[in-house]
Design a protein around this motif. Structure first.
Motif, PDB file in Angstrom:
ATOM      1  N   ARG A 174       0.822  -1.206   0.000  1.00 34.24           N
ATOM      2  CA  ARG A 174       0.000   0.000   0.000  1.00 34.24           C
ATOM      3  C   ARG A 174       0.859   1.260   0.000  1.00 34.24           C
ATOM      4  O   ARG A 174       0.426   2.317  -0.431  1.00 34.24           O
ATOM      5  CB  ARG A 174      -0.925  -0.051   1.226  1.00 34.24           C
ATOM      6  N   VAL A 179       0.490 -11.950  -2.673  1.00 31.87           N
ATOM      7  CA  VAL A 179       1.375 -12.866  -1.957  1.00 31.87           C
ATOM      8  C   VAL A 179       0.953 -12.942  -0.493  1.00 31.87           C
ATOM      9  O   VAL A 179       0.599 -11.924   0.104  1.00 31.87           O
ATOM     10  CB  VAL A 179       2.829 -12.343  -2.041  1.00 31.87           C
ATOM     11  N   SER A 193       4.076  -3.411   5.073  1.00 29.38           N
ATOM     12  CA  SER A 193       4.345  -3.304   6.511  1.00 29.38           C
ATOM     13  C   SER A 193       4.911  -4.593   7.101  1.00 29.38           C
ATOM     14  O   SER A 193       5.676  -4.551   8.055  1.00 29.38           O
ATOM     15  CB  SER A 193       3.064  -2.919   7.246  1.00 29.38           C
ATOM     16  N   ASN A 238      11.247   0.463   3.409  1.00 27.07           N
ATOM     17  CA  ASN A 238      10.061   1.023   4.054  1.00 27.07           C
ATOM     18  C   ASN A 238      10.468   2.304   4.760  1.00 27.07           C
ATOM     19  O   ASN A 238      11.550   2.378   5.354  1.00 27.07           O
ATOM     20  CB  ASN A 238       9.507   0.010   5.072  1.00 27.07           C
ATOM     21  N   LYS A 261       1.207   3.693  -2.905  1.00 28.98           N
ATOM     22  CA  LYS A 261       0.196   4.763  -3.060  1.00 28.98           C
ATOM     23  C   LYS A 261      -0.828   4.593  -4.187  1.00 28.98           C
ATOM     24  O   LYS A 261      -1.930   5.125  -4.105  1.00 28.98           O
ATOM     25  CB  LYS A 261       0.843   6.152  -3.244  1.00 28.98           C
ATOM     26  N   GLN A 276      -0.538 -15.433   3.115  1.00 28.53           N
ATOM     27  CA  GLN A 276      -1.262 -16.573   3.667  1.00 28.53           C
ATOM     28  C   GLN A 276      -2.482 -16.935   2.829  1.00 28.53           C
ATOM     29  O   GLN A 276      -2.778 -18.096   2.614  1.00 28.53           O
ATOM     30  CB  GLN A 276      -1.717 -16.220   5.070  1.00 28.53           C
ATOM     31  N   THR A 277      -3.211 -15.919   2.379  1.00 30.44           N
ATOM     32  CA  THR A 277      -4.395 -16.205   1.566  1.00 30.44           C
ATOM     33  C   THR A 277      -4.106 -16.000   0.081  1.00 30.44           C
ATOM     34  O   THR A 277      -5.009 -16.037  -0.738  1.00 30.44           O
ATOM     35  CB  THR A 277      -5.588 -15.329   1.994  1.00 30.44           C
ATOM     36  N   SER A 317       0.914  -6.950  -1.879  1.00 26.10           N
ATOM     37  CA  SER A 317       0.223  -7.338  -0.648  1.00 26.10           C
ATOM     38  C   SER A 317      -1.275  -7.428  -0.943  1.00 26.10           C
ATOM     39  O   SER A 317      -1.749  -7.000  -1.994  1.00 26.10           O
ATOM     40  CB  SER A 317       0.504  -6.329   0.463  1.00 26.10           C
ATOM     41  N   LYS A 318      -1.995  -7.969   0.021  1.00 25.60           N
ATOM     42  CA  LYS A 318      -3.429  -8.224  -0.192  1.00 25.60           C
ATOM     43  C   LYS A 318      -4.256  -6.961  -0.450  1.00 25.60           C
ATOM     44  O   LYS A 318      -5.049  -6.939  -1.397  1.00 25.60           O
ATOM     45  CB  LYS A 318      -3.983  -9.004   1.001  1.00 25.60           C
ATOM     46  N   ASP A 371      12.161   6.508   1.769  1.00 22.82           N
ATOM     47  CA  ASP A 371      10.998   6.659   0.903  1.00 22.82           C
ATOM     48  C   ASP A 371      11.210   5.855  -0.385  1.00 22.82           C
ATOM     49  O   ASP A 371      12.197   6.067  -1.092  1.00 22.82           O
ATOM     50  CB  ASP A 371      10.834   8.155   0.568  1.00 22.82           C
ATOM     51  N   ALA A 372      10.283   4.968  -0.653  1.00 26.53           N
ATOM     52  CA  ALA A 372      10.404   4.092  -1.822  1.00 26.53           C
ATOM     53  C   ALA A 372      10.583   4.887  -3.108  1.00 26.53           C
ATOM     54  O   ALA A 372      11.340   4.489  -3.997  1.00 26.53           O
ATOM     55  CB  ALA A 372       9.168   3.211  -1.933  1.00 26.53           C
ATOM     56  N   GLN A 403       0.268 -12.139   8.131  1.00 30.70           N
ATOM     57  CA  GLN A 403      -0.320 -12.912   7.022  1.00 30.70           C
ATOM     58  C   GLN A 403       0.470 -12.732   5.732  1.00 30.70           C
ATOM     59  O   GLN A 403       0.468 -13.604   4.875  1.00 30.70           O
ATOM     60  CB  GLN A 403      -1.778 -12.494   6.765  1.00 30.70           C
ATOM     61  N   HIS A 404       1.109 -11.589   5.578  1.00 26.47           N
ATOM     62  CA  HIS A 404       1.956 -11.416   4.391  1.00 26.47           C
ATOM     63  C   HIS A 404       3.238 -12.232   4.577  1.00 26.47           C
ATOM     64  O   HIS A 404       3.656 -12.962   3.672  1.00 26.47           O
ATOM     65  CB  HIS A 404       2.282  -9.937   4.148  1.00 26.47           C
TER      66      HIS A 404
HETATM   67  C1  LIG Z   1      -7.278 -13.677   7.498  1.00 25.01           C
HETATM   68  C2  LIG Z   1      -6.373 -12.677   6.865  1.00 25.01           C
HETATM   69  C3  LIG Z   1      -5.594 -13.077   5.796  1.00 25.01           C
HETATM   70  C4  LIG Z   1      -4.718 -12.170   5.185  1.00 25.01           C
HETATM   71  N1  LIG Z   1      -3.933 -12.601   4.155  1.00 25.01           N
HETATM   72  C5  LIG Z   1      -3.027 -11.737   3.627  1.00 25.01           C
HETATM   73  C6  LIG Z   1      -2.143 -12.146   2.580  1.00 25.01           C
HETATM   74  O1  LIG Z   1      -2.209 -13.288   2.106  1.00 25.01           O
HETATM   75  N2  LIG Z   1      -1.256 -11.261   2.092  1.00 25.01           N
HETATM   76  C7  LIG Z   1      -1.156  -9.987   2.563  1.00 25.01           C
HETATM   77  O2  LIG Z   1      -0.306  -9.228   2.081  1.00 25.01           O
HETATM   78  N3  LIG Z   1      -1.981  -9.567   3.537  1.00 25.01           N
HETATM   79  C8  LIG Z   1      -2.909 -10.398   4.064  1.00 25.01           C
HETATM   80  N4  LIG Z   1      -3.752  -9.940   5.029  1.00 25.01           N
HETATM   81  C9  LIG Z   1      -3.733  -8.503   5.338  1.00 25.01           C
HETATM   82  C10 LIG Z   1      -2.633  -8.118   6.289  1.00 25.01           C
HETATM   83  O3  LIG Z   1      -3.079  -8.292   7.620  1.00 25.01           O
HETATM   84  C11 LIG Z   1      -2.242  -6.646   6.075  1.00 25.01           C
HETATM   85  O4  LIG Z   1      -3.376  -5.839   6.173  1.00 25.01           O
HETATM   86  C12 LIG Z   1      -1.570  -6.371   4.724  1.00 25.01           C
HETATM   87  O5  LIG Z   1      -0.524  -7.280   4.478  1.00 25.01           O
HETATM   88  C13 LIG Z   1      -1.036  -4.953   4.715  1.00 25.01           C
HETATM   89  O6  LIG Z   1      -0.575  -4.632   3.419  1.00 25.01           O
HETATM   90  P1  LIG Z   1       0.524  -3.496   3.215  1.00 25.01           P
HETATM   91  O7  LIG Z   1       1.701  -3.831   4.017  1.00 25.01           O
HETATM   92  O8  LIG Z   1       0.684  -3.308   1.747  1.00 25.01           O
HETATM   93  O9  LIG Z   1      -0.219  -2.166   3.728  1.00 25.01           O
HETATM   94  P2  LIG Z   1       0.000  -1.336   5.048  1.00 25.01           P
HETATM   95  O10 LIG Z   1      -0.125  -2.174   6.268  1.00 25.01           O
HETATM   96  O11 LIG Z   1      -0.868  -0.156   4.894  1.00 25.01           O
HETATM   97  O12 LIG Z   1       1.505  -0.903   4.983  1.00 25.01           O
HETATM   98  C14 LIG Z   1       2.035  -0.006   4.064  1.00 25.01           C
HETATM   99  C15 LIG Z   1       3.494   0.177   4.417  1.00 25.01           C
HETATM  100  O13 LIG Z   1       4.073   1.045   3.477  1.00 25.01           O
HETATM  101  C16 LIG Z   1       4.968   1.936   4.128  1.00 25.01           C
HETATM  102  N5  LIG Z   1       5.076   3.121   3.291  1.00 25.01           N
HETATM  103  C17 LIG Z   1       4.130   4.061   3.051  1.00 25.01           C
HETATM  104  N6  LIG Z   1       4.591   4.977   2.194  1.00 25.01           N
HETATM  105  C18 LIG Z   1       5.851   4.629   1.883  1.00 25.01           C
HETATM  106  C19 LIG Z   1       6.847   5.164   1.045  1.00 25.01           C
HETATM  107  N7  LIG Z   1       6.647   6.286   0.340  1.00 25.01           N
HETATM  108  N8  LIG Z   1       8.035   4.532   0.971  1.00 25.01           N
HETATM  109  C20 LIG Z   1       8.269   3.399   1.677  1.00 25.01           C
HETATM  110  N9  LIG Z   1       7.354   2.844   2.468  1.00 25.01           N
HETATM  111  C21 LIG Z   1       6.159   3.443   2.581  1.00 25.01           C
HETATM  112  C22 LIG Z   1       4.347   2.178   5.472  1.00 25.01           C
HETATM  113  O14 LIG Z   1       5.336   2.560   6.400  1.00 25.01           O
HETATM  114  C23 LIG Z   1       3.728   0.811   5.798  1.00 25.01           C
HETATM  115  O15 LIG Z   1       4.646   0.001   6.516  1.00 25.01           O
HETATM  116  C24 LIG Z   1      -4.644 -10.825   5.647  1.00 25.01           C
HETATM  117  C25 LIG Z   1      -5.453 -10.432   6.710  1.00 25.01           C
HETATM  118  C26 LIG Z   1      -6.303 -11.333   7.322  1.00 25.01           C
HETATM  119  C27 LIG Z   1      -7.139 -10.874   8.466  1.00 25.01           C
END
Ligand SMILES: Cc1cc2nc3c(=O)[nH]c(=O)nc-3n(C[C@H](O)[C@H](O)[C@H](O)COP(=O)(O)OP(=O)(O)OC[C@H]3O[C@@H](n4cnc5c(N)ncnc54)[C@H](O)[C@@H]3O)c2cc1C
Lengths: 245, 322
Positions: free
Chosen positions: B211, B251, B269, B288, B214, B253-254, B236-237, B306-307, B273-274
């Motif tokens: 996420r 990519v 993050s 990150n 952006k 767990q699910t 990510s999910k 910053d990515a 699950q990721h």
């Molecule tokens: C039952 C269940 C199963 C799930 N299965 C999966 C699964 O298979 N895969 C999965 O991925 N998730 C899964 N999830 C979701 C998981 O819990 C997280 O919500 C998800 O992985 C978060 O995705 P994210 O890290 O992309 O987003 P976020 O948690 O929003 O993290 C975004 C990250 O980006 C960083 N960031 C922001 N801007 C910048 C920038 N400019 N430069 C560098 N870094 C930046 C932030 O610091 C933050 O760490 C599952 C959840 C549940 C409840």
């Protein structure tokens, strides 16, 4: 339509995985159990299909009495009745035999389950039950629509997807985005209390591949941080230290 | 007696994971004295592709070029492989864990009355009983599994064996399969394939965005880095839930479980699950901007930054080096 959904009772996805001191059992201390996430997708789609076509939706779990709250949750989400096959699930073969034995009597049109459990990740039960009942089985199914007795499905394949057509009855191992997970509401929770949850005894069956001991992967060392203004150092570490480039 | 290996192909090309299964079977046969490795390949296969099966350690390939078998019709493949198993007098079937492999293996376990172990990560130990180590809890633990049947099916987890490349030539034999209409009771109506050159589940290097990227319009950066490395892209999910990227790139767990040599996570993050889908990677790099992101605890190398600033620089540095 008569639908059977098989659900697993598994540790919450955020659980710390640990084993008892002699490494022969999963340590459940402080662990919360949930409906397997893939099974939750199967259940959500089954509720929608039952609502569309009428009929009856049964959920089944092979497990001991501690799985009943998980079955009650499935009832709260919308299943009409629950069955617990009273046995400790020992391996995919044992579980499949129990499901096939029960399902044979029920003559279900559709049997749905998750593509795999998130504890043992076998991904085998749908295929085994299919073979035992002489029914076609499909997995991982990410879309499933029923029109009369014709079923349109999409199955995930490595790096893409495949659309399929088949006829009822059949078995599908499900995954997202087949339906949105359903969260039980107050009415669902209240009505779940009075819906039937029947316990049936297991048929005696051997196991074929049972886990005898467990281990955890070795602990990870600390991360090596590289300054953001010096990405060249990362390249050299990947090349010379990790040897992955 | 032989060890039989089920070969998966996609559009005429044999999958690397199936060659790993052949390599595994070769090491297994040497260990247990089960004779030669025989591979069974179904459908149209490009010329020259079968040679790799020999290099990976098979002595013989049974090949049915029946076009109806090009698509992975689960029941038809299960029937065909069961016939090959009987024909070569095998006791053990080895295949790669995959969405088709799982579905076929499960039906075969019943057909052959064979104990089945999936996600196998090491050769069985046979000193006292037949014990097979497999990955469980989505890579968070291992289980030793005792197989008690005479026939056995082992589904090998990807990237858990070294690919053998110094085997000999495999003799290719025509394989006559008897298939019934019931084997084709379902019809594949269309297939959509990812356009990328490297398939995520089989990739040796994976670059994933979360996420923190952006929006989908920023993915060019992730793709440039992936292209420089010859890597597949993942996400990510939430990224696939929001439709920024296709579902088959998700990519975790699910989603897809990957086990590459190198996994680069950008703006993810590191939710548990990721991590569950990537923790079998040999080396993990995290980029990150949040130094507290949980992913750093699972990483081998990290850059706090910053990515949008770091990734283009990294791509440039790699281009200069590779
Ligand atoms: C039952 C269940 C199963 C799930 N299965 C999966 C699964 O298979 N895969 C999965 O991925 N998730 C899964 N999830 C979701 C998981 O819990 C997280 O919500 C998800 O992985 C978060 O995705 P994210 O890290 O992309 O987003 P976020 O948690 O929003 O993290 C975004 C990250 O980006 C960083 N960031 C922001 N801007 C910048 C920038 N400019 N430069 C560098 N870094 C930046 C932030 O610091 C933050 O760490 C599952 C959840 C549940 C409840």
């Amino acid at each position: 339509m008569k639908i059977l959904v098989c659900i697993t009772h598994v540790p919450d996805t955020t659980s710390k995985i640990q084993f008892t001191a002699d490494n022969t059992k999963f340590d459940t201390t402080g662990v919360q159990f949930i409906i397997g996430p893939y099974d939750d997708y199967a259940l959500a789609r089954a509720v929608e299909l039952r609502d569309q076509t009428g009929g009856k939706l049964t959920v089944l779990n092979v497990g001991e009495s501690e799985t009943e709250p998980t079955l009650r949750k499935a009832l709260a989400i919308g299943a009409d009745e629950a069955i617990r096959v009273n046995a400790s699930p020992k391996d995919s073969f044992f579980v499949s035999k129990q499901i096939a034995h029960y399902a044979k009597e029920g003559a279900y049109d559709l049997i749905l389950m998750g593509r795999e459990s998130i504890d043992f990740n076998g991904g085998m039960v749908h295929g085994m039950v299919g073979e035992l009942l002489g029914l076609p089985s499909f997995s991982p199914v990410m879309k499933l629509d029923v029109e009369g007795t014709t079923v349109q499905m999409a199955r995930e394949i490595e790096g893409g997807k495949e659309s399929l057509e088949a006829s009822l009855p059949l078995i599908a191992g499900c995954q997202e985005p087949i339906a949105e997970w359903k969260i039980p509401n107050m009415r669902g929770i209240m009505s779940a209390r009075t819906k039937p949850l029947n316990v049936v005894e297991a048929v005696s069956e051997e196991t074929q591949a049972e886990a005898t001991s467990y281990e955890l992967p070795p602990a990870k060392g600390a991360v090596k941080l590289v300054d953001k203004d010096n990405v060249g150092e990362l390249v050299s570490l990947l090349k010379n230290e990790a040897k992955v480039l | 007696m032989s060890v039989l290996v089920y070969i998966e192909q996609s559009e005429g090309k044999i999958k690397k994971t199936s060659l790993e299964a052949v390599s595994f079977a070769h090491a297994l046969a040497s260990k247990t004295g089960e004779g030669d490795v025989v591979a069974v390949a179904l459908g149209t296969i490009e010329q020259g592709e079968l040679a790799a099966v020999g290099s990976a350690g098979a002595a013989k390939v049974l090949h049915s070029s029946e076009e109806k078998l090009n698509a992975g019709v689960i029941q038809a493949h299960a029937s065909a492989v069961a016939q090959a198993f009987t024909q070569v007098g095998a006791k053990t079937l080895v295949l790669a864990k995959s969405s088709l492999g799982d579905a076929v293996a499960a039906r075969l376990a019943i057909k052959l009355n064979a104990g089945l172990v999936s996600n196998v990560v090491a050769l069985p130990s046979t000193e006292s009983g037949y014990l097979v180590k497999r990955s469980i809890f989505t890579g968070k633990a291992f289980a030793e599994t005792e197989v008690t049947t005479e026939n056995k099916v082992l589904a090998v987890k990807k990237n858990s064996v070294d690919l053998k490349t110094d085997g000999g030539d495999a003799a290719v034999e025509n394989f006559d399969v008897a298939l019934s209409d019931a084997d084709f009771s379902s019809k594949i109506t269309s297939t959509e394939r990812a356009t990328g050159e490297v398939l995520l589940p089989e990739a040796d290097i994976v670059v994933s965005g979360g996420r923190g990227m952006k929006g989908p319009e920023n993915w060019g950066m992730v793709e440039d880095l992936a292209k420089t490395l010859g890597a597949a892209t993942g996400c990510s999910k939430p990224v696939s839930d929001m439709g920024w990227r296709p579902h088959h790139e998700h990519v975790g767990q699910t989603g897809v479980k990957v086990a590459p040599s190198l996994y680069i996570a950008i703006g993810i993050s590191g939710a548990i699950q990721h991590l569950a889908g990537v923790n079998s990677s040999k080396c993990i790099v995290v980029i990150n901007k949040d130094p507290e992101a949980p992913f750093f605890k699972a990483a081998d190398y990290g850059i706090v930054g910053d990515a949008f600033e770091v990734v283009p620089k990294l791509t440039e540095a790699l281009k200069a080096e590779l």
